[in-house]
Design a protein around this motif. Sequence first.
Motif: not given
Length: 109
Positions: A17, A9-14, A28, A7
């Motif tokens: 991407e 966090d949202d900032d890492t996912v952004m 990715k 999993t």
Amino acid sequence: MKRLNFTLDDDTVMLLEKLAGKYYGGNKSQTVRAALESLASHAGQEGWVIKGYTPVKADHEVSCHSCGNEQNEGNMLFKPVFERGSSPGAIKRIPSEEWVECPDCLETK
């Protein structure tokens, strides 16, 4: 190849991407690999790290380092560009064998 589930966090996912889109055509997995290689080289890993690849046209039959498939003369292949780690003995440990990757294998790295 092995599938891993974790999993982020949202900032890492952004960030993943954004970097994947800008540098790795949206791949990715390749982005994470490059990030881990960079971390390893900056964390003082001994030996050698593949920093990138340069295209080469095969001037004889050769096997792909990863999959072992024969590649014909004239095929476009990719040769690793090594970056030296911090070990004083790294020069002696650079791979001496002919090392090329086929396009299919390079795409999955």
